[in-house]
Design a protein around this motif. Structure first.
Motif, PDB file in Angstrom:
ATOM      1  N   SER A  42       0.809  -1.222   0.000  1.00 48.91           N
ATOM      2  CA  SER A  42       0.000   0.000   0.000  1.00 48.91           C
ATOM      3  C   SER A  42       0.836   1.263   0.000  1.00 48.91           C
ATOM      4  O   SER A  42       1.866   1.351   0.657  1.00 48.91           O
ATOM      5  CB  SER A  42      -0.930   0.030   1.217  1.00 48.91           C
ATOM      6  OG  SER A  42      -1.953  -0.910   1.070  1.00 48.91           O
ATOM      7  N   CYS A  61      -3.144   0.504  -3.311  1.00 49.50           N
ATOM      8  CA  CYS A  61      -1.903  -0.120  -3.767  1.00 49.50           C
ATOM      9  C   CYS A  61      -1.368   0.716  -4.915  1.00 49.50           C
ATOM     10  O   CYS A  61      -2.114   1.417  -5.580  1.00 49.50           O
ATOM     11  CB  CYS A  61      -2.173  -1.547  -4.242  1.00 49.50           C
ATOM     12  SG  CYS A  61      -2.634  -2.642  -2.899  1.00 49.50           S
ATOM     13  N   LEU A  71      -8.560   0.226  -3.021  1.00 52.13           N
ATOM     14  CA  LEU A  71      -9.052  -1.116  -2.700  1.00 52.13           C
ATOM     15  C   LEU A  71      -9.757  -1.107  -1.352  1.00 52.13           C
ATOM     16  O   LEU A  71      -9.414  -0.330  -0.460  1.00 52.13           O
ATOM     17  CB  LEU A  71      -7.893  -2.117  -2.641  1.00 52.13           C
ATOM     18  CG  LEU A  71      -7.178  -2.400  -3.951  1.00 52.13           C
ATOM     19  CD1 LEU A  71      -5.947  -3.260  -3.696  1.00 52.13           C
ATOM     20  CD2 LEU A  71      -8.106  -3.087  -4.935  1.00 52.13           C
ATOM     21  N   ASP A  72     -10.730  -1.990  -1.242  1.00 54.04           N
ATOM     22  CA  ASP A  72     -11.362  -2.320   0.033  1.00 54.04           C
ATOM     23  C   ASP A  72     -12.027  -1.148   0.749  1.00 54.04           C
ATOM     24  O   ASP A  72     -11.998  -1.071   1.978  1.00 54.04           O
ATOM     25  CB  ASP A  72     -10.350  -2.997   0.973  1.00 54.04           C
ATOM     26  CG  ASP A  72      -9.780  -4.261   0.367  1.00 54.04           C
ATOM     27  OD1 ASP A  72     -10.581  -5.142   0.019  1.00 54.04           O
ATOM     28  OD2 ASP A  72      -8.548  -4.355   0.217  1.00 54.04           O
ATOM     29  N   TYR A 108     -15.494  -0.477  -9.356  1.00 53.39           N
ATOM     30  CA  TYR A 108     -16.617  -0.672  -8.444  1.00 53.39           C
ATOM     31  C   TYR A 108     -17.845  -1.100  -9.232  1.00 53.39           C
ATOM     32  O   TYR A 108     -17.878  -1.012 -10.459  1.00 53.39           O
ATOM     33  CB  TYR A 108     -16.909   0.609  -7.655  1.00 53.39           C
ATOM     34  CG  TYR A 108     -17.150   1.810  -8.535  1.00 53.39           C
ATOM     35  CD1 TYR A 108     -18.413   2.088  -9.049  1.00 53.39           C
ATOM     36  CD2 TYR A 108     -16.112   2.673  -8.871  1.00 53.39           C
ATOM     37  CE1 TYR A 108     -18.629   3.185  -9.870  1.00 53.39           C
ATOM     38  CE2 TYR A 108     -16.323   3.760  -9.686  1.00 53.39           C
ATOM     39  CZ  TYR A 108     -17.587   4.011 -10.186  1.00 53.39           C
ATOM     40  OH  TYR A 108     -17.800   5.088 -11.003  1.00 53.39           O
TER      41      TYR A 108
END
Length: 132
Positions: A42, A61, A71-72, A108
């Motif tokens: 990251s 990342c 991400l996430d 997404y």
């Protein structure tokens, strides 16, 4: 009151729980090695806390150059629609910019168009190749 912490320590159990509840609504019990992944890959991450409870998270990342990838993005269901996700992305964008990145990419589901557009992302064409 929501507190945001950028690049702070991450508890693998706590973040695995958040990820499960935010994405599936079901606790799998699996604990993923978040701390190791974040330190290794990251460019930065941001956690949101409500009364000491982890309620939101996002990280990016990067390619080591000008591109970084969101991400996430995750917010506990009971805390959604309060601006937490947008603030997480705003802070992550700042971290990526400070690291020298020029581009912040995100993939997404189409149902999240409004959320990501309100966070400053421009719709683009992209393709996905499933490898497994």
């Amino acid at each position: 009151m929501i507190t945001y912490v950028e690049g702070g320590p991450v508890d693998d159990v706590e973040l695995s729980r958040l990820h499960d509840l935010a994405f599936t609504g079901i606790l799998s019990g699996d604990v993923r090695p978040w701390s190791t992944r974040l330190r290794t890959y990251s460019v930065g991450w941001v956690c949101a806390y409500a009364g000491g409870e982890l309620c939101g998270f996002v990280h990016a990342c990067w390619d080591g150059g000008s591109h970084t990838f969101v991400l996430d993005t995750a917010v506990l269901p009971d805390f959604q629609r309060r601006g937490i996700g947008g603030e997480l992305l705003r802070r992550l964008s700042t971290l990526a910019r400070q690291a020298g990145c020029e581009w912040l990419h995100v993939d997404y589901e189409s149902r999240l168009d409004g959320f990501y557009e309100s966070a400053g992302f421009t719709p683009t064409l992209a393709r996905l190749h499933r490898l497994a």
